[in-house]
Design an enzyme around this catalytic site. Structure first.
Site, PDB file in Angstrom:
ATOM      1  N   SER A  51      68.759  12.412  67.081  1.00 14.81           N
ATOM      2  CA  SER A  51      69.799  11.370  67.017  1.00 14.81           C
ATOM      3  C   SER A  51      71.198  11.963  67.199  1.00 14.81           C
ATOM      4  O   SER A  51      72.014  11.437  67.959  1.00 14.81           O
ATOM      5  CB  SER A  51      69.707  10.579  65.702  1.00 14.81           C
ATOM      6  OG  SER A  51      69.657  11.436  64.593  1.00 14.81           O
ATOM      7  N   HIS A  90      60.849  11.458  64.406  1.00 11.90           N
ATOM      8  CA  HIS A  90      62.197  11.602  63.822  1.00 11.90           C
ATOM      9  C   HIS A  90      62.354  10.516  62.753  1.00 11.90           C
ATOM     10  O   HIS A  90      61.585  10.473  61.800  1.00 11.90           O
ATOM     11  CB  HIS A  90      63.215  11.512  64.975  1.00 11.90           C
ATOM     12  CG  HIS A  90      64.630  11.849  64.619  1.00 11.90           C
ATOM     13  ND1 HIS A  90      64.974  12.587  63.520  1.00 11.90           N
ATOM     14  CD2 HIS A  90      65.814  11.543  65.233  1.00 11.90           C
ATOM     15  CE1 HIS A  90      66.297  12.729  63.468  1.00 11.90           C
ATOM     16  NE2 HIS A  90      66.834  12.095  64.503  1.00 11.90           N
ATOM     17  N   HIS A 122      59.017  20.356  59.476  1.00 13.10           N
ATOM     18  CA  HIS A 122      60.380  20.218  60.009  1.00 13.10           C
ATOM     19  C   HIS A 122      60.612  21.258  61.094  1.00 13.10           C
ATOM     20  O   HIS A 122      60.052  22.353  61.033  1.00 13.10           O
ATOM     21  CB  HIS A 122      61.426  20.381  58.902  1.00 13.10           C
ATOM     22  CG  HIS A 122      62.744  19.803  59.285  1.00 13.10           C
ATOM     23  ND1 HIS A 122      63.689  20.509  59.972  1.00 13.10           N
ATOM     24  CD2 HIS A 122      63.243  18.553  59.108  1.00 13.10           C
ATOM     25  CE1 HIS A 122      64.726  19.723  60.192  1.00 13.10           C
ATOM     26  NE2 HIS A 122      64.492  18.529  59.696  1.00 13.10           N
ATOM     27  N   ARG A 147      66.906  17.095  50.402  1.00 13.38           N
ATOM     28  CA  ARG A 147      67.080  15.635  50.377  1.00 13.38           C
ATOM     29  C   ARG A 147      65.866  14.989  49.704  1.00 13.38           C
ATOM     30  O   ARG A 147      65.979  13.957  49.044  1.00 13.38           O
ATOM     31  CB  ARG A 147      67.258  15.102  51.807  1.00 13.38           C
ATOM     32  CG  ARG A 147      68.458  15.716  52.522  1.00 13.38           C
ATOM     33  CD  ARG A 147      68.501  15.336  53.986  1.00 13.38           C
ATOM     34  NE  ARG A 147      67.353  15.804  54.722  1.00 13.38           N
ATOM     35  CZ  ARG A 147      67.068  15.490  55.990  1.00 13.38           C
ATOM     36  NH1 ARG A 147      67.884  14.694  56.656  1.00 13.38           N
ATOM     37  NH2 ARG A 147      66.001  15.968  56.597  1.00 13.38           N
ATOM     38  N   ASP A 159      61.832  12.144  54.564  1.00 12.04           N
ATOM     39  CA  ASP A 159      61.141  10.874  54.779  1.00 12.04           C
ATOM     40  C   ASP A 159      59.957  10.668  53.841  1.00 12.04           C
ATOM     41  O   ASP A 159      59.525   9.546  53.619  1.00 12.04           O
ATOM     42  CB  ASP A 159      60.670  10.782  56.240  1.00 12.04           C
ATOM     43  CG  ASP A 159      61.842  10.830  57.200  1.00 12.04           C
ATOM     44  OD1 ASP A 159      62.810  10.090  56.969  1.00 12.04           O
ATOM     45  OD2 ASP A 159      61.809  11.609  58.161  1.00 12.04           O
TER      46      ASP A 159
HETATM   47  N1  CMX Z   1      51.099  17.166  60.109  1.00 16.15           N
HETATM   48  C1  CMX Z   1      50.227  17.668  61.006  1.00 16.15           C
HETATM   49  N2  CMX Z   1      50.567  18.546  61.958  1.00 16.15           N
HETATM   50  C2  CMX Z   1      51.834  18.955  61.974  1.00 16.15           C
HETATM   51  C3  CMX Z   1      52.797  18.506  61.048  1.00 16.15           C
HETATM   52  C4  CMX Z   1      52.379  17.563  60.085  1.00 16.15           C
HETATM   53  N3  CMX Z   1      53.223  17.049  59.196  1.00 16.15           N
HETATM   54  N4  CMX Z   1      53.965  19.096  61.314  1.00 16.15           N
HETATM   55  C5  CMX Z   1      53.775  19.879  62.388  1.00 16.15           C
HETATM   56  N5  CMX Z   1      52.482  19.794  62.792  1.00 16.15           N
HETATM   57  C6  CMX Z   1      51.871  20.420  63.959  1.00 16.15           C
HETATM   58  C7  CMX Z   1      52.646  20.040  65.207  1.00 16.15           C
HETATM   59  O1  CMX Z   1      52.259  18.763  65.683  1.00 16.15           O
HETATM   60  C8  CMX Z   1      52.305  21.168  66.146  1.00 16.15           C
HETATM   61  O2  CMX Z   1      51.004  20.943  66.632  1.00 16.15           O
HETATM   62  P1  CMX Z   1      50.641  21.249  68.179  1.00 16.15           P
HETATM   63  O3  CMX Z   1      50.871  22.718  68.340  1.00 16.15           O
HETATM   64  O4  CMX Z   1      49.213  20.840  68.280  1.00 16.15           O
HETATM   65  O5  CMX Z   1      51.568  20.436  69.012  1.00 16.15           O
HETATM   66  C9  CMX Z   1      52.239  22.370  65.197  1.00 16.15           C
HETATM   67  O6  CMX Z   1      52.003  21.828  63.880  1.00 16.15           O
HETATM   68  C10 CMX Z   1      53.498  23.191  65.162  1.00 16.15           C
HETATM   69  O7  CMX Z   1      54.600  22.335  64.893  1.00 16.15           O
HETATM   70  P2  CMX Z   1      55.914  22.901  64.168  1.00 16.15           P
HETATM   71  O8  CMX Z   1      56.510  23.938  65.066  1.00 16.15           O
HETATM   72  O9  CMX Z   1      55.609  23.299  62.774  1.00 16.15           O
HETATM   73  O10 CMX Z   1      56.827  21.609  64.087  1.00 16.15           O
HETATM   74  P3  CMX Z   1      57.764  20.991  65.217  1.00 16.15           P
HETATM   75  O11 CMX Z   1      59.096  21.658  65.124  1.00 16.15           O
HETATM   76  O12 CMX Z   1      57.128  20.974  66.553  1.00 16.15           O
HETATM   77  O13 CMX Z   1      57.866  19.476  64.737  1.00 16.15           O
HETATM   78  C11 CMX Z   1      58.140  17.726  63.177  1.00 16.15           C
HETATM   79  C12 CMX Z   1      58.624  19.105  63.604  1.00 16.15           C
HETATM   80  C13 CMX Z   1      59.058  17.205  62.080  1.00 16.15           C
HETATM   81  C14 CMX Z   1      58.243  16.778  64.381  1.00 16.15           C
HETATM   82  C15 CMX Z   1      56.684  17.841  62.670  1.00 16.15           C
HETATM   83  O14 CMX Z   1      56.643  18.663  61.532  1.00 16.15           O
HETATM   84  C16 CMX Z   1      56.057  16.493  62.364  1.00 16.15           C
HETATM   85  O15 CMX Z   1      55.520  15.864  63.279  1.00 16.15           O
HETATM   86  N6  CMX Z   1      56.103  16.027  61.068  1.00 16.15           N
HETATM   87  C17 CMX Z   1      55.594  14.727  60.719  1.00 16.15           C
HETATM   88  C18 CMX Z   1      56.591  13.643  61.153  1.00 16.15           C
HETATM   89  C19 CMX Z   1      57.836  13.670  60.281  1.00 16.15           C
HETATM   90  O16 CMX Z   1      57.765  13.728  59.065  1.00 16.15           O
HETATM   91  N7  CMX Z   1      59.002  13.589  60.934  1.00 16.15           N
HETATM   92  C20 CMX Z   1      60.288  13.506  60.224  1.00 16.15           C
HETATM   93  C21 CMX Z   1      61.100  14.790  60.318  1.00 16.15           C
HETATM   94  C22 CMX Z   1      62.442  14.634  59.660  1.00 16.15           C
HETATM   95  C23 CMX Z   1      63.332  13.727  60.482  1.00 16.15           C
HETATM   96  O17 CMX Z   1      63.707  14.107  61.606  1.00 16.15           O
HETATM   97  O18 CMX Z   1      63.614  12.621  60.034  1.00 16.15           O
END
Ligand code: CMX
Length: 482
Positions: A284, A314, A361, A370, A416
């Site tokens: 964002s 996000h 994250h 937070r 979140d």
């Molecule tokens: N559950 C399951 N798998 C997860 C995970 C979770 N909560 N968080 C990361 N992973 C997975 C990723 O999908 C990725 O898998 P692939 O290699 O198969 O694609 C792997 O672990 C590595 O990811 P990462 O480097 O640890 O995390 P990223 O920087 O790529 O992504 C985020 C960060 C937040 C998108 C991810 O942790 C996620 O999807 N979390 C759940 C959604 C969420 O809570 N989003 C809110 C974040 C805060 C915000 O921006 O508001």
């Protein structure tokens, strides 16, 4: 003089406590941040910071302009540019271990230092955070009061925009889509667009950008409430007389949504502060920066940011978490909330190919502060709530599951994970709406930063992209010539 003002800002009792319990660097930073706070309006305070900051940036660029800040690997180019240092963003900085700092101040420090609502508010007023984000100063109570009055004066949404919002197909259109439409509809009043069309010089763009930012921020509670009441309460709105006298943004948001409890006002103040800013590279904030760099006005830029916030990885995680928690409760049925039962359900989510929302994250590597701030609120106000107990228990279970899965870089909960259960406890049960609240808050940080983008004259963003073939040829050629 500085210490005297600090005493005034904190109150004598707090000051004594702070002296005993705060590390001296926090104390010094707080005193430094107060040291130039003599302006009586936010606009005046920002203006007083512009020239010194321009000079600072000039000096930094003169001295270090050709130094290498970071190098980009091929994996980073494919991998969402993760951790690549290639932007400057002044309003906040995210430390992987400590979490967010707003202009150098952590969340607990902001909770201690920023003025609260009178007579007995417990959480910082978002207007105080806005002052801090825009100026880097911790405002006095009277400065925050001036922002409250300024935003209150600007808060009414033009009736033609309300009428258009009322016409949207609420049952079929997600509240975030309505929100993005609403911000775009407000754009026709942009002072920045008008000034640009009239040939205003570049050095003055920040003034119009600030003007737009304040008006937009002021109107967001009413816009959010209009969407909420249209979508979930059959278009029955809270009468304007009930809102007109409300002095601060958090309470205005709570009351416009239709909630009348002081505790919920406090929750809204906390919520607006916590979600405001998370440095510059998140979707964002970066979208606002990117679109604004084309000199699109703050309305157009912020609408772009909202469209990014609406993605499930996000801001939409805000709504996804509550859905997931409720599903989990349903699947548990009469079974107890034991580690083993919860573990099994978490694995079920992962096996279905879904992420566990509210965990992980891109930057953070510890529990999000937070999350902790919201947990503290819950411990105080709803310690026996079933959903809070579920969230607490999941804190013990999910990180271990994610570690066993072996993919995530950060198994700990993010902001979140906690917000939905707090909103639900007070009766705001419509999870589809949650990301709109996130968006109202995100305006404080991203628009403050946008004002600084224009004040510092940042150019249009245009990183260089390459193709896979380019990468292959580039490195093959290099290895032949080596
Ligand atoms: N559950 C399951 N798998 C997860 C995970 C979770 N909560 N968080 C990361 N992973 C997975 C990723 O999908 C990725 O898998 P692939 O290699 O198969 O694609 C792997 O672990 C590595 O990811 P990462 O480097 O640890 O995390 P990223 O920087 O790529 O992504 C985020 C960060 C937040 C998108 C991810 O942790 C996620 O999807 N979390 C759940 C959604 C969420 O809570 N989003 C809110 C974040 C805060 C915000 O921006 O508001």
């Amino acid at each position: 003089m500085h210490c005297a003002r600090f005493v005034l800002a904190l109150g004598r009792r707090d000051l004594r406590r702070a002296e005993k319990s705060w590390p001296s660097d926090v104390w010094k930073r707080a005193v430094r941040a107060l040291s130039t706070s003599s302006a009586t309006s936010l606009q005046e305070a920002v203006r007083s910071k512009i020239e010194p900051m321009r000079a600072q940036v000039h000096e930094v660029r003169e001295r270090f302009g050709e130094e290498v800040l970071d190098a980009c690997t091929v994996n980073q180019a494919y991998g969402g540019m993760r951790s690549l240092k290639a932007m400057v963003y002044e309003t906040s900085l995210l430390d992987p271990q400590e979490g967010i700092r707003f202009r150098g101040f952590s969340i607990p420090e902001c909770q201690r230092l920023l003025p609260r609502a009178k007579p007995s508010g417990e959480q910082p007023l978002p207007e105080g955070l806005l002052w801090l984000l825009l100026t880097g100063e911790i405002p006095t109570e009277s400065q925050v009061e001036s922002v409250c009055q300024d935003l209150k004066r600007r808060a009414a949404v033009p009736p033609e925009v309300l009428r258009l919002l009322d016409e949207l197909p609420h049952e079929r259109m997600h509240p975030m889509t309505q929100f993005s439409v609403a911000v775009s509809l407000l754009q026709h009043e942009s002072k920045m667009a008008e000034a640009y069309a009239q040939g205003a010089p570049k050095s003055t763009f920040w003034e119009y950008c600030l003007e737009d930012a304040l008006t937009l921020i002021a109107r967001l509670p009413a816009v959010a409430a209009r969407i909420y009441r249209n979508t979930f309460h059959g278009g029955k709105h809270v009468p304007a007389e009930k809102i007109e006298k409300v002095d601060d943004m958090g309470m205005r948001l709570a009351r416009s949504l239709g909630f009348e409890l002081n505790e919920f006002d406090e929750l809204m103040r906390l919520y607006l502060v916590l979600h405001a800013d998370h440095e510059g590279g998140n979707v964002s904030a970066h979208a606002v920066r990117l679109v604004g760099s084309a000199l699109s006005d703050p309305y157009l830029s912020f609408a772009a940011g909202l469209n990014g916030l609406a993605g499930p990885l996000h801001g939409l995680a805000n709504q996804e978490v509550l859905r997931w928690l409720l599903q989990m409760k349903e699947k548990l049925g009469n079974r107890p909330m034991t580690t083993e039962n919860l573990r099994e359900l978490c694995w079920e989510t992962l096996r279905e190919g879904h992420v566990i929302p509210g965990f992980g994250h891109a930057v953070l590597r510890r529990t999000d502060p937070r999350y902790t701030a919201q947990r503290e609120f819950a411990l105080k106000h709803l310690p026996h709530d079933e959903m809070f107990q579920l969230v607490s228990k999941l804190y013990e279970v999910v990180p271990r599951v994610l570690e066993e899965q072996g993919k995530v870089k950060n198994p700990w909960p993010n902001v979140d994970q906690h917000s939905g259960i707090l909103l639900r406890y007070y009766g705001l049960v419509e999870s589809n709406f949650y990301t709109v609240l996130f968006g109202v808050s995100r305006a404080l940080g991203t628009l403050s930063s946008l004002v600084w983008d224009r004040a510092l004259g940042l150019p249009i963003e245009r990183p260089k992209s390459v193709t896979t073939q380019w990468i292959r040829e580039h490195f093959e050629k290099r290895s032949v010539s080596a």
